[in-house]
Design a protein around this motif. Structure first.
Motif, PDB file in Angstrom:
ATOM      1  N   VAL A  54       1.032 -10.378  12.009  1.00  9.99           N
ATOM      2  CA  VAL A  54       1.690  -9.072  11.964  1.00  9.99           C
ATOM      3  C   VAL A  54       1.260  -8.267  13.189  1.00  9.99           C
ATOM      4  CG1 VAL A  54       1.943  -6.917  10.674  1.00  9.99           C
ATOM      5  CG2 VAL A  54       1.822  -9.108   9.455  1.00  9.99           C
ATOM      6  N   ARG A  55       2.227  -7.753  13.910  1.00 12.54           N
ATOM      7  CA  ARG A  55       1.968  -7.070  15.170  1.00 12.54           C
ATOM      8  C   ARG A  55       2.204  -5.560  15.045  1.00 12.54           C
ATOM      9  NH1 ARG A  55      -0.645 -10.730  15.641  1.00 12.54           N
ATOM     10  NH2 ARG A  55      -0.275 -12.651  16.803  1.00 12.54           N
ATOM     11  N   PRO A  56       1.622  -4.792  15.989  1.00 13.07           N
ATOM     12  CA  PRO A  56       1.857  -3.344  15.971  1.00 13.07           C
ATOM     13  C   PRO A  56       3.346  -3.004  15.933  1.00 13.07           C
ATOM     14  CG  PRO A  56       0.105  -3.852  17.504  1.00 13.07           C
ATOM     15  CD  PRO A  56       0.673  -5.173  17.054  1.00 13.07           C
ATOM     16  N   GLU A  57       3.668  -1.974  15.156  1.00 10.20           N
ATOM     17  CA  GLU A  57       5.012  -1.410  14.987  1.00 10.20           C
ATOM     18  C   GLU A  57       5.913  -2.234  14.073  1.00 10.20           C
ATOM     19  OE1 GLU A  57       6.804  -0.214  18.694  1.00 10.20           O
ATOM     20  OE2 GLU A  57       4.928   0.630  19.436  1.00 10.20           O
ATOM     21  N   GLN A  58       5.479  -3.417  13.652  1.00  6.22           N
ATOM     22  CA  GLN A  58       6.283  -4.175  12.693  1.00  6.22           C
ATOM     23  C   GLN A  58       6.106  -3.588  11.296  1.00  6.22           C
ATOM     24  OE1 GLN A  58       4.888  -8.250  13.415  1.00  6.22           O
ATOM     25  NE2 GLN A  58       6.767  -8.652  14.587  1.00  6.22           N
ATOM     26  N   ARG A  59       7.138  -3.746  10.469  1.00  2.00           N
ATOM     27  CA  ARG A  59       7.126  -3.126   9.151  1.00  2.00           C
ATOM     28  C   ARG A  59       6.551  -4.052   8.084  1.00  2.00           C
ATOM     29  NH1 ARG A  59       9.920  -1.678  13.283  1.00  2.00           N
ATOM     30  NH2 ARG A  59      11.770  -2.797  12.586  1.00  2.00           N
ATOM     31  N   VAL A  60       5.678  -3.459   7.257  1.00  2.00           N
ATOM     32  CA  VAL A  60       5.079  -4.132   6.110  1.00  2.00           C
ATOM     33  C   VAL A  60       5.525  -3.363   4.872  1.00  2.00           C
ATOM     34  CG1 VAL A  60       2.941  -4.818   4.962  1.00  2.00           C
ATOM     35  CG2 VAL A  60       3.087  -4.858   7.476  1.00  2.00           C
ATOM     36  N   VAL A  61       6.424  -3.945   4.097  1.00  5.45           N
ATOM     37  CA  VAL A  61       6.968  -3.263   2.923  1.00  5.45           C
ATOM     38  C   VAL A  61       6.023  -3.425   1.735  1.00  5.45           C
ATOM     39  CG1 VAL A  61       8.859  -3.263   1.240  1.00  5.45           C
ATOM     40  CG2 VAL A  61       9.361  -3.402   3.689  1.00  5.45           C
ATOM     41  N   LEU A  62       5.707  -2.308   1.083  1.00  2.00           N
ATOM     42  CA  LEU A  62       4.818  -2.304  -0.071  1.00  2.00           C
ATOM     43  C   LEU A  62       5.635  -2.033  -1.326  1.00  2.00           C
ATOM     44  CD1 LEU A  62       1.879  -0.067   1.277  1.00  2.00           C
ATOM     45  CD2 LEU A  62       2.400  -2.456   1.798  1.00  2.00           C
ATOM     46  N   ILE A  63       5.691  -3.006  -2.222  1.00  2.00           N
ATOM     47  CA  ILE A  63       6.359  -2.836  -3.523  1.00  2.00           C
ATOM     48  C   ILE A  63       5.254  -2.973  -4.554  1.00  2.00           C
ATOM     49  CG2 ILE A  63       8.272  -3.578  -4.976  1.00  2.00           C
ATOM     50  CD1 ILE A  63       9.490  -4.947  -2.512  1.00  2.00           C
ATOM     51  N   LEU A  64       4.470  -1.920  -4.677  1.00  2.00           N
ATOM     52  CA  LEU A  64       3.225  -1.970  -5.427  1.00  2.00           C
ATOM     53  C   LEU A  64       3.171  -0.886  -6.486  1.00  2.00           C
ATOM     54  CD1 LEU A  64       0.678  -2.428  -2.490  1.00  2.00           C
ATOM     55  CD2 LEU A  64       1.224  -4.130  -4.236  1.00  2.00           C
ATOM     56  N   ILE A  68      -5.503   0.419  -7.181  1.00  2.00           N
ATOM     57  CA  ILE A  68      -6.356   0.592  -6.006  1.00  2.00           C
ATOM     58  C   ILE A  68      -5.900  -0.280  -4.836  1.00  2.00           C
ATOM     59  CG2 ILE A  68      -8.344   1.280  -7.385  1.00  2.00           C
ATOM     60  CD1 ILE A  68      -9.490  -1.551  -6.933  1.00  2.00           C
ATOM     61  N   ASP A  69      -5.041  -1.270  -5.097  1.00  2.00           N
ATOM     62  CA  ASP A  69      -4.535  -2.102  -4.008  1.00  2.00           C
ATOM     63  C   ASP A  69      -3.609  -1.325  -3.075  1.00  2.00           C
ATOM     64  OD1 ASP A  69      -5.889  -4.301  -5.010  1.00  2.00           O
ATOM     65  OD2 ASP A  69      -4.189  -4.960  -6.228  1.00  2.00           O
ATOM     66  N   PHE A  70      -2.928  -0.303  -3.599  1.00  2.00           N
ATOM     67  CA  PHE A  70      -1.981   0.454  -2.775  1.00  2.00           C
ATOM     68  C   PHE A  70      -2.683   1.139  -1.604  1.00  2.00           C
ATOM     69  CE2 PHE A  70       2.266   2.543  -2.556  1.00  2.00           C
ATOM     70  CZ  PHE A  70       1.976   3.461  -1.538  1.00  2.00           C
ATOM     71  N   PRO A  71      -3.704   1.995  -1.827  1.00  2.00           N
ATOM     72  CA  PRO A  71      -4.340   2.636  -0.670  1.00  2.00           C
ATOM     73  C   PRO A  71      -4.976   1.634   0.285  1.00  2.00           C
ATOM     74  CG  PRO A  71      -5.565   3.106  -2.683  1.00  2.00           C
ATOM     75  CD  PRO A  71      -4.268   2.505  -3.095  1.00  2.00           C
ATOM     76  N   VAL A  72      -5.507   0.535  -0.234  1.00  2.00           N
ATOM     77  CA  VAL A  72      -6.102  -0.481   0.640  1.00  2.00           C
ATOM     78  C   VAL A  72      -5.071  -1.006   1.629  1.00  2.00           C
ATOM     79  CG1 VAL A  72      -7.027  -2.835   0.689  1.00  2.00           C
ATOM     80  CG2 VAL A  72      -7.924  -1.173  -0.950  1.00  2.00           C
ATOM     81  N   MET A  73      -3.883  -1.373   1.139  1.00  2.00           N
ATOM     82  CA  MET A  73      -2.884  -1.962   2.023  1.00  2.00           C
ATOM     83  C   MET A  73      -2.159  -0.911   2.856  1.00  2.00           C
ATOM     84  SD  MET A  73      -1.737  -4.678   3.282  1.00  2.00           S
ATOM     85  CE  MET A  73      -2.487  -5.888   2.189  1.00  2.00           C
ATOM     86  N   PHE A  74      -1.911   0.264   2.305  1.00  2.00           N
ATOM     87  CA  PHE A  74      -1.268   1.333   3.078  1.00  2.00           C
ATOM     88  C   PHE A  74      -2.130   1.700   4.285  1.00  2.00           C
ATOM     89  CE2 PHE A  74      -0.458   5.877   3.931  1.00  2.00           C
ATOM     90  CZ  PHE A  74       0.917   5.845   4.150  1.00  2.00           C
ATOM     91  N   LEU A  75      -3.420   1.921   4.048  1.00  2.00           N
ATOM     92  CA  LEU A  75      -4.341   2.268   5.136  1.00  2.00           C
ATOM     93  C   LEU A  75      -4.573   1.065   6.049  1.00  2.00           C
ATOM     94  CD1 LEU A  75      -6.899   4.220   2.937  1.00  2.00           C
ATOM     95  CD2 LEU A  75      -5.298   5.244   4.564  1.00  2.00           C
ATOM     96  N   GLY A  76      -4.703  -0.123   5.455  1.00  2.00           N
ATOM     97  CA  GLY A  76      -4.956  -1.318   6.258  1.00  2.00           C
ATOM     98  C   GLY A  76      -3.826  -1.615   7.224  1.00  2.00           C
ATOM     99  N   ALA A  77      -2.589  -1.471   6.774  1.00  2.00           N
ATOM    100  CA  ALA A  77      -1.452  -1.714   7.665  1.00  2.00           C
ATOM    101  C   ALA A  77      -1.462  -0.747   8.842  1.00  2.00           C
ATOM    102  CB  ALA A  77      -0.147  -1.600   6.885  1.00  2.00           C
TER     103      ALA A  77
END
Length: 515
Positions: A54-64, A68-77
């Protein structure tokens, strides 16, 4: 070159500085995460995404779901320089196919319970990361997936990479509009937008502090919920309680009792349901409660008054939007005028304009325009809609307002919902509020409907407190009630009783579906 800045790194640093590494940042009923653990897991998520291409500016869609997994992945992305795109967890497979294709998602992070609905919509070649356990006996996924924890483990073991060079004006995340007017729009927000809402509404209206415990029934994929449950508490080192399940009255009261939050965020429909529930009583559920907030749609006066009388805590009603990220007009603690959206939040300016775009007369209703530090950069791949909404620093909200004698802003409905009846404009919200004030009515929605002559008149869809009372006698009773409350031409010519109203997941009535 712009100075480096990353909103996720800023929020993590602020949370750690205010709370220390051992204080609980997020709890979802089953699991908890300290600020120290959150920082470690977010960095591991960032490294894991980058290791998977996954590269900068590419989109990572979260269907969560809200865990506690949501903030981890939102911030991590965001730490990875990618663009997280939180999406409504209640969409159909067709909706997911639209969003995933529109966003050109390279990765999809999905709660295990939602995987079956998402799989048919997946774009070819996308990395699919599954959070949680689908349950014993569940069939294997028909596509190759990676477990959420496996991604984090790989990221934690990966070699440290330099942070991508993001800046305040880079796009940080997208939020899809809730679709109250039709096809959702990918609304692009900048790294600078998140903390702008914390420093304006969060600090200067809400007055959130490190010792607060926050509970937002509005979900994290919604702009309102994202600020409530993530941005604001992290900015001061507070604790955020997440509810993975639907916010039914029973589920909400259970959270209030168990976690004793000091700040509660809801929407008008939820407040009405909590007040109407014959079993679950909101009063006394959390004696620690000091703030209640409502947004999503205007809060009818009677709901605010009834809640405060029963619960003992006033509701701060306000208006925000996906485009502005959070609330920009709001009532203030100790200065609540029910039936209004209050006054501009510090840092924001609003104007009422007429049909030509000129300032409306002082005592007239007008279209609401706003400018402030959290405005979106525009809509993804929707140039004409961007041009009609964003005008330099100003955003046209699509809402109509007037000012009362105290200068507070009074909601008049949506520009595109206004009805012209007998040559006179009628605001559906005004009729809905009058209907909702009747003790038999739980909620109502009003739309335009053509009569036998093809002329538009108001039609009401009504949800009763007791469905068994639906019938011609009740319809006649409500019609006479409205005629006593409003000008005669505003009364609904037809009343249809329904079990529920079509809504977005954020509680907004989808009038276009009723039409």
């Amino acid at each position: 070159m712009a100075a480096p800045y990353n909103a996720a790194a800023d929020l993590l640093a602020r949370g750690l500085a205010a709370a220390g590494p051992d204080k609980t940042a997020f709890v979802d009923g089953a699991r908890a995460l300290t600020y120290g653990e959150l920082a470690q897991r977010a960095r591991a998520a960032a490294a894991g995404l980058r290791a998977r291409g996954v590269r900068p500016e590419q989109r990572v869609v979260l269907i969560l779901h809200d865990t506690i997994d949501f903030p981890v992945m939102f911030l991590g992305a965001m730490l990875a320089g990618a663009v997280p795109v939180p999406v409504n967890t209640l969409l159909s497979m067709t909706d997911y196919a639209y969003v995933l294709a529109d966003a050109r998602a390279v990765a999809v992070v999905v709660s295990a319970a939602l995987l079956g609905k998402v799989v048919p919509a997946l774009p070819s070649g996308a990395l699919v990361i599954v959070a949680g356990d689908a349950g014993e006996g569940a069939p294997p996924a028909p596509v190759e997936t990676l477990a959420f924890d496996a991604l984090l483990a790989a990221g934690a073991a990966a070699a440290e990479l330099p942070a991508p060079p993001t800046c305040a004006d880079d796009v940080a995340f997208w939020l899809y509009s809730s679709g109250s007017t039709g096809v959702p729009k990918g609304t692009m927000h900048l790294h600078s937008n998140l903390l702008a809402t914390a420093e304006t509404y969060g600090a200067q209206v809400l007055g959130i502090a490190s010792d607060d415990v926050v509970f937002s029934a509005a979900k994290l994929f919604f702009a309102y919920g994202l600020g409530n449950a993530l941005t604001f508490p992290m900015s001061v080192g507070a604790t955020s309680v997440l509810l993975p399940a639907r916010p039914t009255p029973a589920a909400v009261i259970a959270v209030l009792r168990r976690f004793q939050p000091t700040i509660f965020f809801g929407v008008p429909t939820l407040y009405a349901s909590l007040l109407a529930d014959p079993v679950e009583r909101p009063e006394g559920a959390s004696p620690a409660l000091r703030r209640c907030v409502s947004a999503g749609e205007a809060l009818p006066r009677h709901l605010g008054e009834h809640w405060e009388a029963r619960v003992g805590v006033e509701i701060l009603d306000g208006i925000g939007s996906t485009e502005m990220l959070h609330i920009f007009l709001s009532n203030r603690p100790g200065q609540v005028r029910y039936g209004t959206s209050g006054w501009p939040v510090p840092g924001y300016e609003v104007e009422l304009r007429d049909e030509r775009g000129a300032p409306a007369a002082a005592d007239a209703e007008g279209a609401l325009w706003v400018r402030g530090p959290s405005a979106a950069a525009g809509y993804w791949n929707q140039r004409q809609r961007s041009l009609s909404t964003f005008h330099g620093p100003w955003t046209q909200t699509g809402d109509r307002y007037r000012r009362d004698e105290a200068g507070a802003y009074v909601y008049g409905g949506r520009n595109d919902d206004m009805l012209k009846v007998g040559g006179i404009w009628v605001a559906p919200f005004e009729v809905e509020s009058a209907l909702a004030a009747h003790p038999l009515v739980l909620e109502a929605a009003v739309v335009g409907h053509a009569d036998a002559e093809g002329l538009i008149k108001p039609k009401a869809f009504v949800v009763l407190q007791d469905a068994s009372q639906a019938g011609d006698a009740t319809a006649a009773l409500l019609t006479e009630f409205i005629k006593d409350q409003l000008a005669p031409y505003k009364y609904p010519r037809w009343i249809e009783f329904v079990a529920e109203l079509p809504k977005t997941a954020t509680g907004k009535i989808q009038r276009f579906r009723l039409r």
